[in-house]
Each structure stands twice: as C-alpha cells, then as structure tokens.
Design an enzyme around this catalytic site. Structure first.
Site, short mmCIF file in Angstrom:
data_model
loop_
_atom_site.label_atom_id
_atom_site.label_comp_id
_atom_site.label_asym_id
_atom_site.label_seq_id
_atom_site.Cartn_x
_atom_site.Cartn_y
_atom_site.Cartn_z
CE LYS A 80 1.29 6.23 -0.11
NZ LYS A 80 1.66 5.63 1.37
CB SER A 158 2.73 2.12 0.03
OG SER A 158 2.24 2.81 1.05
CB SER A 182 3.90 3.20 3.82
OG SER A 182 3.53 1.88 3.73
#
Length: 454
Positions: A80, A158, A182
């Site tokens: 990420k 996210s 997330s």
C-alpha cells in the site's frame, strides 16, 4: 511471455519455487509484464522494477545454492502506498506529498518480508491518507473492482489497490492497513481473505499513520494459510505458531443488533447459508445482543469519531494551508470535522472505549468468536459515488459500520469469502476475536475457511 503463474496463491507458487520448477526471476518478469499491460493502470502508484528484479535475482541464487529463506522466498508482494520504501517519498495516495523527503529506509515490515525473501514489485493505490472505506482517489485514479461484470464498481478502501491487485491475479498478496475496515472491506468486496491483525502486533515504524489509537496492518490474499505465513514473516518469524482448530470445538456468537441493519437480501442469504454449513459441521452458534455496539455509535454522535479527531491532529497544519486545495475534497471535509472534538470528549471516548473492550471480552467464552457480515452490502457502482458527495458520505458510513466496531473494540479479524450477493458480487464473512488472540483467530479461520467458502 506466457502468463501461466498469475492468479495463484502463495502456497501454490511456493511449491513451484521451492521444487525448482519456477525461477523467481521468471516469476518477477511475468508479474511485472502483467502489471504493465493490465487494463486498469490505476492499481499501482509506483512500480519497483529495478528493486524487484534485484531481489528476484538474489532469491534465485539462494535457491540454487540450497539457502532458501523459507516458504516465502521468491514470492511477489505489493505494498500500500503508505509504507516507506527506501529512496522514495511516502505519498499515502496524495499528490501533496509527491515532493516529500525520500525515506531513508524501508518500513520495518517491508524489511521483515524482504528478509523472508519476498519480492517487492510496487506500491498500490489507496484512498488519500487512508481516510475512506470506498477506495476513490481523484489523483491517481480509482482502481476498478476486477470482479464486476455489469458496471464499474468500487474496490473498497482504503486499501483499494491492495485488493484489486490480488483479485486481478497480478500478485498473490498485498499488505494494507486497517483503521476502520480498510483491509477487511476491500477483501470482502473482491472475494479475498483479509486479515486485520491486533493493534500493535507489528511494528508501525515507517507506516504513514491515520489514527494512532486504531491503526493496524494485515495482508489481503487468497487463503488463510497464505495470511498465516505472511503474518509470521512480518513479525520476523519463519515458523508460524498457528494450529488449525477443530470446527466441532468452536463456538460463534452472532450479534442480533446493528450489524444486520439495512443489509442487502443477497448478503443476508449468503451469510445465513454460511452459518447453516458451519452448524452442520459441528460449530456451535448462538445469538446475542451486544449493547456496546450502540454505545460506540452514541459516543461518536456525542463526541465525534476517534479516527476523525486523531486525523485532524495529524493534518491540521496541512488543512490550514494551500495544500488543502490539492487534496480530495471529501477527505478534507471529513478530516476537518475532527476539529469539533474537544479534549474532554476525546479523553472521555478513550475512557469509555477501555470499559467497553473489557465488557465485551468478558462475555466471550474461551473458544468463542464473533461472526457477522463484513459489510452489509456488496461493492456499489462507482459513478454515482463520484457524482454525489452526499451519497458518498452516506455509503462510506454504511460501508465502514460493521468493521469499525472491531477497530474500536480492539479486535483482530479475518474476512472470508462466503458466496455472492447482488449482481453476483462477493460477500464477506467476518470472524473476530479480542486483541492478541490472533493465533486462535487464525487457527479458527483456517478450520472454517473451507466450510464457509465451499
């Protein structure tokens, strides 16, 4: 190059690599080739081609010399966009950090997986500053849900790119963060296994924060076994400490309040079918109300969300300056709400949180877990959310509702695929346990995975 190894799990690739049937360099080349030519170029914010090929070559030499670092040696991984990578700025899905000082070193967990022999192929997209459960990003584009066949649908956030890259079969695992859901939300929306570890289980050094009270990490991957191997490596261990549980020895508590409110019919049907299969396999299931759930939402209504208060502290200078104009308007609006939380309200929230954590933990038996749908709906269409900010706020709150309970109550959790709902989109089955019961949780998930997903 013929793409014959994409879409496989870590375990499947590991067998091929460790047996000498698949060279890590060939796998890295195939992976990078597939990423460069994939139809959705919004998944990655940065490819690490030179680093990936260097790490793959080192892995190949180790394996030829009989010096394998274990089951993860040679396996590609995507990170990420908020994990520090040496020599690069940590942009956290935002353009305002594009010119930030480059990281001097990798994040601790990046180092840990490199030490296990894994190959870092790139950074993947995310909601800006990790502050949305939907995954929209106006700066780098929004990764599309690879499983949608009718209209463009969101990946969830996210950790949007982390889910899309695994669901698309480009890499077998991506590491995300989870502050309100997330890891688990995008895993649910994309038919993946998503493991949110207990808060504090891994080092957070080099991880761009959102909420220091709630932030946690975890892998998005294709199986619980894959998650177990990655979890061990992220903690610097080469041998997992997880033992598969026996289904007949497990007990699940299904909450009767909050989590099924406004649930789509397809989600309810898939979840109830999973419970029926578990019951037939000998798993004990009981239903009970959790008053702490309502108290959590009452606290948020009275004092404001904990995550919003802490996000405002992190970003308040940025919001007061010209950088705010270059940020996602929805992130700006949500973060500014944190200014309304008073010190009294913040401290009261922390105090009540500790009380509720203890209260809920005391209601659980020694081998009991909490089970409910990860999200009460399947991945929604993208276009309406881009066009309507009020709808965005409404759907974001609904999407985060079930998972945010676990963050507030300091649970660890695993989202397992459990069938499909509306439009043939995946539904997630969320299994949770109190903080630091990760080994028990993963052992239970390992035992229940085949039943729930079968």
């Amino acid at each position: 190059m013929t793409q014959t190894h994409l879409g496989k799990s870590i375990a499947q690739l590991s067998v091929l690599i460790q047996s000498g049937s698949l060279d890590p360099v060939a796998l890295a080349e195939e992976t990078l080739d597939a990423i460069r030519t994939y139809k959705d170029q919004a998944i990655f914010t940065r490819l690490l081609e030179a680093r990936a090929m260097e790490e793959a070559a080192a892995s190949s030499r180790r394996l030829r010399d009989g010096r394998s670092r274990g089951l993860l040696d040679g396996i590609p991984v995507a990170w990420k966009d908020l994990f520090a990578i040496a020599g690069l700025p940590t942009t956290a899905g935002s353009i305002v950090l594009a010119d930030a000082e480059p990281a001097q070193d990798d994040a601790d967990v990046v180092k840990a997986l490199k030490a296990a022999g894994m190959i870092a192929v790139g950074r993947v997209n995310m909601s800006e500053f990790a502050f949305s459960g939907l995954g929209l990003n106006p700066h780098y584009g929004t990764p599309l849900n690879p499983l949608a066949t009718d209209v463009a649908r969101i990946p969830g956030g996210s950790s949007s790119g982390s889910a899309a890259v695994v669901a698309a079969g480009l890499v077998p695992v991506s590491i995300g963060t989870d502050t309100g859901g997330s890891v688990r939300i995008p895993s649910s929306f994309n038919g993946l296994v998503g493991y949110k570890a207990s808060h504090g289980r891994y080092s957070m050094a080099g991880v761009f924060p959102l909420s220091t009270s709630l932030d946690s990490l975890g892998p998005l991957c294709r199986s619980v076994q894959d998650a177990i191997w990655v979890d061990a490596a992220m903690r610097g261990r080469f041998v997992p400490e997880v033992e598969r549980a026996e289904p007949a020895g497990l007990s699940l508590i299904v909450p009767t309040n909050v989590v099924m409110d406004d649930a789509e019919d397809g989600v309810v049907t898939a979840f109830q079918a999973a419970l029926a299969k578990l019951s037939a396999a000998g798993v004990k299931i009981r239903r009970a109300a959790f008053p702490a759930f309502e108290r959590f939402f009452e606290l948020m209504a009275e004092y404001g969300p904990l995550v919003t208060a802490e996000a405002f502290v992190l970003h308040h200078r940025r919001l007061a300056g010209p950088e705010a104009d270059a940020m996602d308007r929805r992130v700006v609006a949500r973060t500014r709400m944190g200014e309304k939380t008073t010190l009294v309200g913040y401290l009261e929230t922390l105090k009540v949180r500790e009380q509720l954590i203890k209260e809920v933990a005391a209601t659980l038996g020694p081998n009991e877990f909490i089970a409910y749908p990860t999200v009460a709906h399947v991945a929604p269409a993208l276009a309406p959310l881009e066009a309507d900010d009020e709808l965005f706020v409404k759907i974001n709150g609904r999407t985060l509702r079930n998972t945010a309970i676990g963050n507030f109550l300091d649970w660890c959790g695993v989202s397992l695929p459990c069938g499909v709902g509306d439009a043939g989109m995946p539904v997630g089955f969320l299994l949770s346990a109190p903080k630091n019961h990760d080994e028990r949780l993963l052992g239970a998930a390992l035992a229940l995975e085949g039943i729930v997903t079968g």
